[in-house]
Write a protein that holds these residues in place. Structure first.
Motif, PDB file in Angstrom:
ATOM      1  N   PHE A 228     -96.609 -79.156 -13.554  1.00 14.30           N
ATOM      2  CA  PHE A 228     -97.321 -77.886 -14.985  1.00 14.30           C
ATOM      3  C   PHE A 228     -97.934 -77.323 -14.520  1.00 14.30           C
ATOM      4  O   PHE A 228     -98.688 -75.764 -14.365  1.00 14.30           O
ATOM      5  CB  PHE A 228     -96.792 -77.511 -16.146  1.00 14.30           C
ATOM      6  N   GLY A 229     -99.067 -78.370 -14.382  1.00 12.29           N
ATOM      7  CA  GLY A 229    -100.242 -78.302 -14.214  1.00 12.29           C
ATOM      8  C   GLY A 229    -101.310 -77.605 -12.711  1.00 12.29           C
ATOM      9  O   GLY A 229    -102.505 -76.854 -12.772  1.00 12.29           O
TER      10      GLY A 229
ATOM     11  N   PRO B  28     -99.423 -75.054 -11.002  1.00 11.83           N
ATOM     12  CA  PRO B  28     -99.775 -73.856 -11.025  1.00 11.83           C
ATOM     13  C   PRO B  28    -100.677 -73.195 -11.970  1.00 11.83           C
ATOM     14  O   PRO B  28    -101.431 -72.450 -11.319  1.00 11.83           O
ATOM     15  CB  PRO B  28     -98.436 -73.148 -11.060  1.00 11.83           C
ATOM     16  N   LEU B  29    -101.197 -74.183 -12.705  1.00 11.60           N
ATOM     17  CA  LEU B  29    -102.337 -73.277 -13.455  1.00 11.60           C
ATOM     18  C   LEU B  29    -103.521 -73.348 -13.359  1.00 11.60           C
ATOM     19  O   LEU B  29    -104.380 -72.402 -13.612  1.00 11.60           O
ATOM     20  CB  LEU B  29    -102.375 -74.251 -15.044  1.00 11.60           C
ATOM     21  N   ASN B  30    -103.554 -74.769 -12.706  1.00 16.54           N
ATOM     22  CA  ASN B  30    -105.135 -74.725 -11.857  1.00 16.54           C
ATOM     23  C   ASN B  30    -105.275 -74.021 -11.078  1.00 16.54           C
ATOM     24  O   ASN B  30    -107.134 -73.323 -10.480  1.00 16.54           O
ATOM     25  CB  ASN B  30    -105.251 -76.458 -11.572  1.00 16.54           C
TER      26      ASN B  30
ATOM     27  N   ILE C 280    -103.971 -70.884 -11.137  1.00 18.36           N
ATOM     28  CA  ILE C 280    -103.930 -68.853 -11.225  1.00 18.36           C
ATOM     29  C   ILE C 280    -105.648 -69.094 -11.372  1.00 18.36           C
ATOM     30  O   ILE C 280    -107.045 -68.901 -11.066  1.00 18.36           O
ATOM     31  CB  ILE C 280    -103.646 -69.028 -12.541  1.00 18.36           C
ATOM     32  N   VAL C 281    -106.491 -70.887 -12.018  1.00 21.88           N
ATOM     33  CA  VAL C 281    -107.816 -70.686 -12.947  1.00 21.88           C
ATOM     34  C   VAL C 281    -108.907 -70.528 -11.571  1.00 21.88           C
ATOM     35  O   VAL C 281    -109.516 -69.731 -11.127  1.00 21.88           O
ATOM     36  CB  VAL C 281    -108.165 -71.960 -13.690  1.00 21.88           C
TER      37      VAL C 281
ATOM     38  N   SER D 117    -106.165 -63.364 -17.756  1.00 18.51           N
ATOM     39  CA  SER D 117    -106.156 -64.017 -19.484  1.00 18.51           C
ATOM     40  C   SER D 117    -104.939 -63.272 -20.318  1.00 18.51           C
ATOM     41  O   SER D 117    -104.061 -64.333 -21.105  1.00 18.51           O
ATOM     42  CB  SER D 117    -106.772 -64.369 -19.444  1.00 18.51           C
TER      43      SER D 117
ATOM     44  N   ALA E 266    -101.631 -63.540 -18.640  1.00 13.69           N
ATOM     45  CA  ALA E 266    -100.722 -64.980 -18.985  1.00 13.69           C
ATOM     46  C   ALA E 266    -100.470 -65.379 -19.990  1.00 13.69           C
ATOM     47  O   ALA E 266     -99.007 -65.878 -19.918  1.00 13.69           O
ATOM     48  CB  ALA E 266    -101.969 -66.075 -18.421  1.00 13.69           C
TER      49      ALA E 266
ATOM     50  N   ALA F 137     -96.473 -66.129 -21.430  1.00  9.81           N
ATOM     51  CA  ALA F 137     -96.534 -67.390 -22.217  1.00  9.81           C
ATOM     52  C   ALA F 137     -95.379 -66.959 -23.340  1.00  9.81           C
ATOM     53  O   ALA F 137     -94.907 -68.231 -23.619  1.00  9.81           O
ATOM     54  CB  ALA F 137     -97.543 -67.628 -22.304  1.00  9.81           C
TER      55      ALA F 137
END
Length: 108
Positions: free
Chosen positions: A50-51, A53-55, A57-58, A77, A80, A84
């Protein structure tokens, strides 16, 4: 003016303390939720997956910050956080136990 400057500093300090309180509550809550939802044997692998896709996006937001600007980055933000929220509501409903029927009695 000096009074406005002090007022702004007081407001920023109060906002900082509120943010720190929220972060202080968030980490124990999310740790408890993870332990309830994710099996111990797979928790690390799932969190790492899960980290990714988060990275991504960042990195995408940071690379496009020139085009997006501050408002665009804040919109990303907000989107997102909205996603969530929807996921949290869906997870909450999926884990909710159905209430017993009003006419039924529990087994002794």
């Amino acid at each position: 003016t000096l009074a406005a400057s002090r007022s702004a500093i007081a407001a920023l300090t109060l906002a900082f303390f509120a943010f720190e309180a929220c972060v202080g509550v968030y980490f124990p809550c999310i740790g408890t939720l993870r332990s309830q939802v994710l099996p111990d044997a797979h928790r690390g692998a799932i969190m790492n997956l899960f980290g990714i896709p988060l990275n991504l996006i960042v990195v995408m937001v940071f690379l496009s910050i020139g085009k997006l600007g501050t408002v665009g980055a804040l919109r990303c933000s907000t989107a997102a956080l909205g996603c969530a929220l929807v996921a949290a509501i869906a997870l909450s409903r999926a884990n909710a136990k159905p209430a017993p029927q009003s006419g039924s009695q529990p087994a002794p």
